[in-house]
Write a protein that holds these residues in place. Structure first.
Motif, PDB file in Angstrom:
ATOM      1  N   GLY A   1       0.787  -1.235   0.000  1.00  0.00           N
ATOM      2  CA  GLY A   1       0.000   0.000   0.000  1.00  0.00           C
ATOM      3  C   GLY A   1       0.813   1.275   0.000  1.00  0.00           C
ATOM      4  O   GLY A   1       0.258   2.359  -0.166  1.00  0.00           O
ATOM      5  N   TYR A   2       2.139   1.147   0.175  1.00  0.00           N
ATOM      6  CA  TYR A   2       3.003   2.330   0.239  1.00  0.00           C
ATOM      7  C   TYR A   2       3.915   2.348  -0.974  1.00  0.00           C
ATOM      8  O   TYR A   2       4.397   1.300  -1.424  1.00  0.00           O
ATOM      9  N   SER A   3       4.172   3.545  -1.472  1.00  0.00           N
ATOM     10  CA  SER A   3       5.075   3.683  -2.604  1.00  0.00           C
ATOM     11  C   SER A   3       5.916   4.938  -2.462  1.00  0.00           C
ATOM     12  O   SER A   3       5.405   6.003  -2.083  1.00  0.00           O
ATOM     13  N   TRP A   4       7.201   4.806  -2.725  1.00  0.00           N
ATOM     14  CA  TRP A   4       8.094   5.965  -2.819  1.00  0.00           C
ATOM     15  C   TRP A   4       8.936   5.774  -4.058  1.00  0.00           C
ATOM     16  O   TRP A   4       9.500   4.687  -4.264  1.00  0.00           O
ATOM     17  N   SER A   5       9.006   6.794  -4.873  1.00  0.00           N
ATOM     18  CA  SER A   5       9.851   6.694  -6.054  1.00  0.00           C
ATOM     19  C   SER A   5      10.373   8.065  -6.444  1.00  0.00           C
ATOM     20  O   SER A   5       9.792   9.096  -6.098  1.00  0.00           O
ATOM     21  N   ALA A   6      11.490   8.052  -7.147  1.00  0.00           N
ATOM     22  CA  ALA A   6      12.060   9.282  -7.696  1.00  0.00           C
ATOM     23  C   ALA A   6      12.480   8.983  -9.120  1.00  0.00           C
ATOM     24  O   ALA A   6      13.081   7.939  -9.388  1.00  0.00           O
ATOM     25  N   VAL A   7      12.140   9.867 -10.028  1.00  0.00           N
ATOM     26  CA  VAL A   7      12.517   9.673 -11.423  1.00  0.00           C
ATOM     27  C   VAL A   7      12.937  11.016 -12.007  1.00  0.00           C
ATOM     28  O   VAL A   7      12.359  12.051 -11.674  1.00  0.00           O
ATOM     29  N   PHE A   8      13.970  10.973 -12.838  1.00  0.00           N
ATOM     30  CA  PHE A   8      14.398  12.180 -13.534  1.00  0.00           C
ATOM     31  C   PHE A   8      13.794  12.191 -14.931  1.00  0.00           C
ATOM     32  O   PHE A   8      13.808  11.164 -15.623  1.00  0.00           O
ATOM     33  N   THR A   9      13.267  13.341 -15.330  1.00  0.00           N
ATOM     34  CA  THR A   9      12.785  13.506 -16.703  1.00  0.00           C
ATOM     35  C   THR A   9      13.215  14.860 -17.234  1.00  0.00           C
ATOM     36  O   THR A   9      13.226  15.842 -16.480  1.00  0.00           O
ATOM     37  N   ASN A  10      13.589  14.886 -18.503  1.00  0.00           N
ATOM     38  CA  ASN A  10      13.832  16.202 -19.115  1.00  0.00           C
ATOM     39  C   ASN A  10      12.723  16.543 -20.118  1.00  0.00           C
ATOM     40  O   ASN A  10      12.893  17.423 -20.955  1.00  0.00           O
ATOM     41  N   ARG A  11      11.579  15.895 -19.980  1.00  0.00           N
ATOM     42  CA  ARG A  11      10.448  16.247 -20.849  1.00  0.00           C
ATOM     43  C   ARG A  11       9.841  17.585 -20.459  1.00  0.00           C
ATOM     44  O   ARG A  11       9.135  18.197 -21.248  1.00  0.00           O
ATOM     45  N   PHE A  12      10.028  17.990 -19.209  1.00  0.00           N
ATOM     46  CA  PHE A  12       9.468  19.279 -18.772  1.00  0.00           C
ATOM     47  C   PHE A  12      10.300  19.869 -17.648  1.00  0.00           C
ATOM     48  O   PHE A  12      11.020  19.155 -16.945  1.00  0.00           O
ATOM     49  N   GLN A  13      10.170  21.171 -17.514  1.00  0.00           N
ATOM     50  CA  GLN A  13      10.667  21.900 -16.352  1.00  0.00           C
ATOM     51  C   GLN A  13       9.507  21.990 -15.354  1.00  0.00           C
ATOM     52  O   GLN A  13       8.340  21.978 -15.764  1.00  0.00           O
ATOM     53  N   PRO A  14       9.810  22.112 -14.056  1.00  0.00           N
ATOM     54  CA  PRO A  14       8.712  22.187 -13.084  1.00  0.00           C
ATOM     55  C   PRO A  14       7.672  23.255 -13.415  1.00  0.00           C
ATOM     56  O   PRO A  14       6.460  23.029 -13.251  1.00  0.00           O
ATOM     57  N   GLU A  15       8.111  24.401 -13.911  1.00  0.00           N
ATOM     58  CA  GLU A  15       7.147  25.476 -14.176  1.00  0.00           C
ATOM     59  C   GLU A  15       6.197  25.139 -15.329  1.00  0.00           C
ATOM     60  O   GLU A  15       5.119  25.709 -15.426  1.00  0.00           O
ATOM     61  N   GLN A  16       6.576  24.172 -16.163  1.00  0.00           N
ATOM     62  CA  GLN A  16       5.687  23.787 -17.276  1.00  0.00           C
ATOM     63  C   GLN A  16       4.524  22.911 -16.825  1.00  0.00           C
ATOM     64  O   GLN A  16       3.557  22.743 -17.576  1.00  0.00           O
ATOM     65  N   VAL A  17       4.631  22.317 -15.650  1.00  0.00           N
ATOM     66  CA  VAL A  17       3.529  21.470 -15.172  1.00  0.00           C
ATOM     67  C   VAL A  17       2.717  22.140 -14.064  1.00  0.00           C
ATOM     68  O   VAL A  17       1.650  21.642 -13.690  1.00  0.00           O
ATOM     69  N   THR A  18       3.209  23.252 -13.556  1.00  0.00           N
ATOM     70  CA  THR A  18       2.459  23.989 -12.539  1.00  0.00           C
ATOM     71  C   THR A  18       1.125  24.446 -13.133  1.00  0.00           C
ATOM     72  O   THR A  18       1.074  24.925 -14.259  1.00  0.00           O
ATOM     73  N   GLY A  19       0.059  24.239 -12.355  1.00  0.00           N
ATOM     74  CA  GLY A  19      -1.270  24.582 -12.858  1.00  0.00           C
ATOM     75  C   GLY A  19      -1.977  23.418 -13.525  1.00  0.00           C
ATOM     76  O   GLY A  19      -3.143  23.546 -13.899  1.00  0.00           O
ATOM     77  N   HIS A  20      -1.292  22.292 -13.661  1.00  0.00           N
ATOM     78  CA  HIS A  20      -1.917  21.081 -14.210  1.00  0.00           C
ATOM     79  C   HIS A  20      -2.170  20.086 -13.068  1.00  0.00           C
ATOM     80  O   HIS A  20      -2.120  20.463 -11.900  1.00  0.00           O
ATOM     81  N   THR A  21      -2.445  18.822 -13.393  1.00  0.00           N
ATOM     82  CA  THR A  21      -2.866  17.843 -12.385  1.00  0.00           C
ATOM     83  C   THR A  21      -2.108  16.528 -12.551  1.00  0.00           C
ATOM     84  O   THR A  21      -1.712  16.159 -13.663  1.00  0.00           O
ATOM     85  N   VAL A  22      -1.904  15.828 -11.431  1.00  0.00           N
ATOM     86  CA  VAL A  22      -1.347  14.479 -11.443  1.00  0.00           C
ATOM     87  C   VAL A  22      -2.484  13.504 -11.175  1.00  0.00           C
ATOM     88  O   VAL A  22      -3.277  13.713 -10.252  1.00  0.00           O
ATOM     89  N   ILE A  23      -2.536  12.431 -11.983  1.00  0.00           N
ATOM     90  CA  ILE A  23      -3.562  11.401 -11.783  1.00  0.00           C
ATOM     91  C   ILE A  23      -2.891  10.052 -11.541  1.00  0.00           C
ATOM     92  O   ILE A  23      -1.924   9.683 -12.220  1.00  0.00           O
ATOM     93  N   ILE A  24      -3.411   9.299 -10.561  1.00  0.00           N
ATOM     94  CA  ILE A  24      -3.042   7.902 -10.340  1.00  0.00           C
ATOM     95  C   ILE A  24      -4.210   7.053 -10.859  1.00  0.00           C
ATOM     96  O   ILE A  24      -5.365   7.321 -10.520  1.00  0.00           O
ATOM     97  N   HIS A  25      -3.870   6.052 -11.663  1.00  0.00           N
ATOM     98  CA  HIS A  25      -4.893   5.200 -12.281  1.00  0.00           C
ATOM     99  C   HIS A  25      -4.938   3.840 -11.585  1.00  0.00           C
ATOM    100  O   HIS A  25      -3.999   3.445 -10.896  1.00  0.00           O
ATOM    101  N   THR A  26      -6.000   3.106 -11.841  1.00  0.00           N
ATOM    102  CA  THR A  26      -6.204   1.832 -11.173  1.00  0.00           C
ATOM    103  C   THR A  26      -5.368   0.695 -11.764  1.00  0.00           C
ATOM    104  O   THR A  26      -5.153  -0.330 -11.135  1.00  0.00           O
ATOM    105  N   ALA A  27      -4.881   0.841 -12.989  1.00  0.00           N
ATOM    106  CA  ALA A  27      -4.155  -0.224 -13.687  1.00  0.00           C
ATOM    107  C   ALA A  27      -2.757   0.257 -14.057  1.00  0.00           C
ATOM    108  O   ALA A  27      -2.495   1.459 -14.090  1.00  0.00           O
ATOM    109  N   PRO A  28      -1.865  -0.703 -14.378  1.00  0.00           N
ATOM    110  CA  PRO A  28      -0.565  -0.299 -14.896  1.00  0.00           C
ATOM    111  C   PRO A  28      -0.721   0.316 -16.285  1.00  0.00           C
ATOM    112  O   PRO A  28      -1.668   0.019 -16.989  1.00  0.00           O
ATOM    113  N   ASP A  29       0.189   1.170 -16.655  1.00  0.00           N
ATOM    114  CA  ASP A  29       0.246   1.702 -18.013  1.00  0.00           C
ATOM    115  C   ASP A  29       0.887   0.630 -18.895  1.00  0.00           C
ATOM    116  O   ASP A  29       1.916   0.054 -18.525  1.00  0.00           O
TER     117      ASP A  29
END
Ligand SMILES: [Zn+2]
Length: 151
Positions: free
Chosen positions: A103-131
């Motif tokens: 039931g617990y999860s901790w993870s860290a991932v690096f991405t260069n697809r965006f800068q933090p300011e490019q995602v501010t104002g949007h939303t994070v969704i967790i889905h019920t199934a794996p991608d």
């Protein structure tokens, strides 16, 4: 190739506080976005995931608010953040799935697809199934079980 990393700032640039839908009231946590190495370090901590060994798709969605309808409580988040009109899983908002440890999860991932300011104002969704990182438009990830507004 990246070497990790001179340029971590001390605090997250922005953060989403995650809360589960009405059907998943125990699910909560945070997703922090830290400017790093020409991109973003995404640090995710979640508790109350529904399955002990579940795998849950996680994406940044285009919408600003975790609101919706009775049938889809987070319907207003819309589709994956995708300003350059890519296919899934090459959307700007696509991220690795999270793995439940009792039931617990901790993870860290690096991405260069965006800068933090490019995602501010949007939303994070967790889905019920794996991608499945293949099916269009969203990886056959199932319903939305938790949401957070990136602020
Ligand atoms: Zn996507």
């Amino acid at each position: 190739m990246f070497t990790f990393c001179q340029a971590l700032c001390r605090c997250p640039c922005c953060k989403a506080v995650i809360h589960g839908s009405e059907k998943f009231p125990r699910l909560h946590g945070t997703v922090s976005f830290i400017k790093a190495c020409g991109g973003t370090l995404v640090v995710t901590e979640l508790s109350g995931l529904p399955e002990n060994k579940g795998v849950y798709a996680m994406h940044i969605h285009n919408g600003a608010e975790c609101s919706g309808t009775q049938a889809d409580p987070f319907a207003n988040v819309g589709s994956h953040l995708n300003p350059d009109n890519s296919l899934h899983p090459f959307h700007m908002g696509d991220l690795p799935a999270v793995f439940s440890n009792d039931g617990y999860s901790w993870s860290a991932v690096f991405t260069n697809r965006f800068q933090p300011e490019q995602v501010t104002g949007h939303t994070v969704i967790i889905h019920t199934a794996p991608d499945d990182y293949h099916t269009q438009p969203s990886g056959n990830s199932g319903i939305k079980i938790a949401c957070g507004e990136i602020r």
